[in-house]
Motif scaffolding. Structure first.
Motif, PDB file in Angstrom:
ATOM      1  N   ALA A 143      51.905 130.279  18.040  1.00 58.29           N
ATOM      2  CA  ALA A 143      50.819 131.244  17.859  1.00 58.29           C
ATOM      3  C   ALA A 143      49.575 130.498  17.378  1.00 58.29           C
ATOM      4  CB  ALA A 143      51.215 132.305  16.832  1.00 58.29           C
ATOM      5  N   PRO A 144      48.390 131.003  17.694  1.00 58.16           N
ATOM      6  CA  PRO A 144      47.188 130.365  17.166  1.00 58.16           C
ATOM      7  C   PRO A 144      47.157 130.504  15.646  1.00 58.16           C
ATOM      8  CG  PRO A 144      46.638 132.441  18.230  1.00 58.16           C
ATOM      9  CD  PRO A 144      48.094 132.191  18.487  1.00 58.16           C
ATOM     10  N   ILE A 145      46.428 129.603  15.002  1.00 60.42           N
ATOM     11  CA  ILE A 145      46.332 129.617  13.542  1.00 60.42           C
ATOM     12  C   ILE A 145      44.873 129.763  13.126  1.00 60.42           C
ATOM     13  CG2 ILE A 145      46.301 127.090  13.379  1.00 60.42           C
ATOM     14  CD1 ILE A 145      47.961 127.422  10.762  1.00 60.42           C
ATOM     15  N   ALA A 146      44.654 130.529  12.071  1.00 58.48           N
ATOM     16  CA  ALA A 146      43.311 130.731  11.534  1.00 58.48           C
ATOM     17  C   ALA A 146      43.315 130.436  10.047  1.00 58.48           C
ATOM     18  CB  ALA A 146      42.847 132.170  11.772  1.00 58.48           C
ATOM     19  N   VAL A 147      42.294 129.750   9.598  1.00 59.55           N
ATOM     20  CA  VAL A 147      42.034 129.614   8.172  1.00 59.55           C
ATOM     21  C   VAL A 147      40.977 130.656   7.858  1.00 59.55           C
ATOM     22  CG1 VAL A 147      41.141 128.120   6.347  1.00 59.55           C
ATOM     23  CG2 VAL A 147      42.623 127.166   8.130  1.00 59.55           C
ATOM     24  N   TYR A 148      41.323 131.578   6.972  1.00 58.19           N
ATOM     25  CA  TYR A 148      40.416 132.662   6.596  1.00 58.19           C
ATOM     26  C   TYR A 148      39.904 132.380   5.193  1.00 58.19           C
ATOM     27  CZ  TYR A 148      38.737 137.221   5.161  1.00 58.19           C
ATOM     28  OH  TYR A 148      37.961 138.243   4.678  1.00 58.19           O
ATOM     29  N   ALA A 149      38.610 132.095   5.075  1.00 53.66           N
ATOM     30  CA  ALA A 149      38.001 131.765   3.792  1.00 53.66           C
ATOM     31  C   ALA A 149      37.013 132.860   3.415  1.00 53.66           C
ATOM     32  CB  ALA A 149      37.274 130.429   3.883  1.00 53.66           C
ATOM     33  N   SER A 150      37.223 133.421   2.234  1.00 50.26           N
ATOM     34  CA  SER A 150      36.361 134.500   1.780  1.00 50.26           C
ATOM     35  C   SER A 150      36.059 134.334   0.306  1.00 50.26           C
ATOM     36  CB  SER A 150      37.035 135.847   2.018  1.00 50.26           C
ATOM     37  OG  SER A 150      36.274 136.889   1.437  1.00 50.26           O
ATOM     38  N   VAL A 196      40.164 121.307   2.605  1.00 51.15           N
ATOM     39  CA  VAL A 196      41.557 120.879   2.431  1.00 51.15           C
ATOM     40  C   VAL A 196      42.481 121.794   3.235  1.00 51.15           C
ATOM     41  CG1 VAL A 196      43.464 120.737   0.760  1.00 51.15           C
ATOM     42  CG2 VAL A 196      41.243 119.725   0.217  1.00 51.15           C
ATOM     43  N   ALA A 197      42.257 123.104   3.143  1.00 52.12           N
ATOM     44  CA  ALA A 197      43.088 124.058   3.889  1.00 52.12           C
ATOM     45  C   ALA A 197      42.919 123.876   5.389  1.00 52.12           C
ATOM     46  CB  ALA A 197      42.740 125.487   3.483  1.00 52.12           C
ATOM     47  N   LEU A 198      41.705 123.665   5.844  1.00 50.17           N
ATOM     48  CA  LEU A 198      41.435 123.485   7.276  1.00 50.17           C
ATOM     49  C   LEU A 198      42.108 122.215   7.796  1.00 50.17           C
ATOM     50  CD1 LEU A 198      39.868 124.632   9.701  1.00 50.17           C
ATOM     51  CD2 LEU A 198      37.911 123.270   8.955  1.00 50.17           C
ATOM     52  N   GLU A 199      41.972 121.141   7.067  1.00 49.88           N
ATOM     53  CA  GLU A 199      42.586 119.884   7.493  1.00 49.88           C
ATOM     54  C   GLU A 199      44.118 119.966   7.437  1.00 49.88           C
ATOM     55  OE1 GLU A 199      40.639 116.857   5.188  1.00 49.88           O
ATOM     56  OE2 GLU A 199      38.717 117.261   6.163  1.00 49.88           O
ATOM     57  N   TRP A 200      44.662 120.663   6.418  1.00 47.88           N
ATOM     58  CA  TRP A 200      46.110 120.835   6.347  1.00 47.88           C
ATOM     59  C   TRP A 200      46.606 121.627   7.553  1.00 47.88           C
ATOM     60  CZ3 TRP A 200      49.819 124.526   6.442  1.00 47.88           C
ATOM     61  CH2 TRP A 200      51.110 124.126   6.067  1.00 47.88           C
ATOM     62  N   ALA A 201      45.905 122.693   7.894  1.00 52.11           N
ATOM     63  CA  ALA A 201      46.309 123.508   9.045  1.00 52.11           C
ATOM     64  C   ALA A 201      46.287 122.686  10.329  1.00 52.11           C
ATOM     65  CB  ALA A 201      45.393 124.725   9.175  1.00 52.11           C
ATOM     66  N   ALA A 226      32.165 125.486   6.364  1.00 52.41           N
ATOM     67  CA  ALA A 226      33.315 124.627   6.657  1.00 52.41           C
ATOM     68  C   ALA A 226      33.348 124.231   8.128  1.00 52.41           C
ATOM     69  CB  ALA A 226      34.609 125.327   6.261  1.00 52.41           C
ATOM     70  N   ALA A 227      33.051 125.170   9.015  1.00 53.37           N
ATOM     71  CA  ALA A 227      33.026 124.867  10.449  1.00 53.37           C
ATOM     72  C   ALA A 227      31.957 123.826  10.766  1.00 53.37           C
ATOM     73  CB  ALA A 227      32.792 126.144  11.248  1.00 53.37           C
ATOM     74  N   LEU A 228      30.794 123.953  10.141  1.00 46.63           N
ATOM     75  CA  LEU A 228      29.723 122.978  10.368  1.00 46.63           C
ATOM     76  C   LEU A 228      30.097 121.602   9.822  1.00 46.63           C
ATOM     77  CD1 LEU A 228      26.632 125.218   9.589  1.00 46.63           C
ATOM     78  CD2 LEU A 228      27.383 124.379  11.837  1.00 46.63           C
ATOM     79  N   ARG A 229      30.738 121.563   8.656  1.00 45.69           N
ATOM     80  CA  ARG A 229      31.162 120.276   8.100  1.00 45.69           C
ATOM     81  C   ARG A 229      32.219 119.642   8.993  1.00 45.69           C
ATOM     82  NH1 ARG A 229      32.776 119.166   1.942  1.00 45.69           N
ATOM     83  NH2 ARG A 229      30.540 119.418   1.707  1.00 45.69           N
ATOM     84  N   ALA A 230      33.170 120.435   9.470  1.00 49.80           N
ATOM     85  CA  ALA A 230      34.205 119.902  10.361  1.00 49.80           C
ATOM     86  C   ALA A 230      33.563 119.340  11.633  1.00 49.80           C
ATOM     87  CB  ALA A 230      35.224 120.978  10.697  1.00 49.80           C
ATOM     88  N   ARG A 231      32.606 120.079  12.178  1.00 46.57           N
ATOM     89  CA  ARG A 231      31.902 119.593  13.375  1.00 46.57           C
ATOM     90  C   ARG A 231      31.193 118.276  13.077  1.00 46.57           C
ATOM     91  NH1 ARG A 231      26.431 122.226  14.555  1.00 46.57           N
ATOM     92  NH2 ARG A 231      26.065 120.843  12.797  1.00 46.57           N
ATOM     93  N   ASP A 232      30.469 118.211  11.968  1.00 48.15           N
ATOM     94  CA  ASP A 232      29.719 117.012  11.629  1.00 48.15           C
ATOM     95  C   ASP A 232      30.620 115.814  11.353  1.00 48.15           C
ATOM     96  OD1 ASP A 232      27.464 118.565  11.906  1.00 48.15           O
ATOM     97  OD2 ASP A 232      27.093 118.764   9.744  1.00 48.15           O
ATOM     98  N   ASN A 233      31.815 116.084  10.791  1.00 52.98           N
ATOM     99  CA  ASN A 233      32.767 115.007  10.499  1.00 52.98           C
ATOM    100  C   ASN A 233      33.652 114.672  11.692  1.00 52.98           C
ATOM    101  OD1 ASN A 233      31.798 114.901   7.899  1.00 52.98           O
ATOM    102  ND2 ASN A 233      33.444 116.111   7.029  1.00 52.98           N
ATOM    103  N   GLY A 234      33.666 115.532  12.702  1.00 53.11           N
ATOM    104  CA  GLY A 234      34.500 115.302  13.874  1.00 53.11           C
ATOM    105  C   GLY A 234      35.963 115.588  13.636  1.00 53.11           C
ATOM    106  N   TRP A 235      36.278 116.242  12.513  1.00 50.32           N
ATOM    107  CA  TRP A 235      37.679 116.562  12.213  1.00 50.32           C
ATOM    108  C   TRP A 235      37.757 117.847  11.430  1.00 50.32           C
ATOM    109  CZ3 TRP A 235      42.305 115.954  13.803  1.00 50.32           C
ATOM    110  CH2 TRP A 235      43.369 116.307  12.990  1.00 50.32           C
ATOM    111  N   PRO A 236      38.684 118.729  11.712  1.00 53.78           N
ATOM    112  CA  PRO A 236      39.531 118.683  12.912  1.00 53.78           C
ATOM    113  C   PRO A 236      38.719 118.993  14.157  1.00 53.78           C
ATOM    114  CG  PRO A 236      40.031 120.636  11.602  1.00 53.78           C
ATOM    115  CD  PRO A 236      39.026 119.849  10.849  1.00 53.78           C
ATOM    116  N   GLU A 237      39.231 118.575  15.287  1.00 57.67           N
ATOM    117  CA  GLU A 237      38.507 118.739  16.547  1.00 57.67           C
ATOM    118  C   GLU A 237      38.319 120.201  16.875  1.00 57.67           C
ATOM    119  OE1 GLU A 237      40.607 116.504  19.494  1.00 57.67           O
ATOM    120  OE2 GLU A 237      40.216 114.643  18.462  1.00 57.67           O
TER     121      GLU A 237
END
Length: 114
Positions: free
Chosen positions: A33-40, A73-78, A103-114
């Motif tokens: 199943a697809p996985i989502a990190v939900y941050a609120s 941390v949660a995004l990278e763990w997932a 978090a999405a922008l940081r992940a994009r800028d860092n190239g991880w996770p893809e």
């Protein structure tokens, strides 16, 4: 007959603390199943995370925090370990409010996770 949504608590170690997350599985979840990190910042009952899981079929890692580093941390763990929850980490999304966007922008800028 009402369905019971499966959920569990998970702790992840961040740089200086442990972060508590709640995991929600969709009814009749299949492996992959697809996985989502939900941050609120403001959803203590995780109602939106529950709905994302139950209605859209995502395995959801939900956390309530104001710390971007904790979300990362949660995004990278997932991305690295989502398969242990029965998820497909190649089908990873992040959801929530402004913190999720950051978090999405940081992940994009860092190239991880893809």
């Amino acid at each position: 007959m009402a369905f019971v949504q499966r959920e569990a608590d998970l702790s992840l170690r961040a740089a200086s603390t442990f972060s508590r997350l709640r995991v929600f599985w969709p009814p009749d979840a299949d492996d992959g199943a697809p996985i989502a990190v939900y941050a609120s910042e403001h959803d203590p009952g995780f109602e939106a995370a529950r709905a994302l899981s139950a209605d859209a079929g995502y395995i959801v890692l939900a956390l309530e925090t104001t710390a971007l580093d904790v979300v990362m941390v949660a995004l990278e763990w997932a991305a690295d370990h989502g398969q242990v929850l029965g998820a497909d980490p190649d089908r990873l999304v992040i959801a929530g409010g402004a913190l999720a966007t950051a978090a999405a922008l940081r992940a994009r800028d860092n190239g991880w996770p893809e």
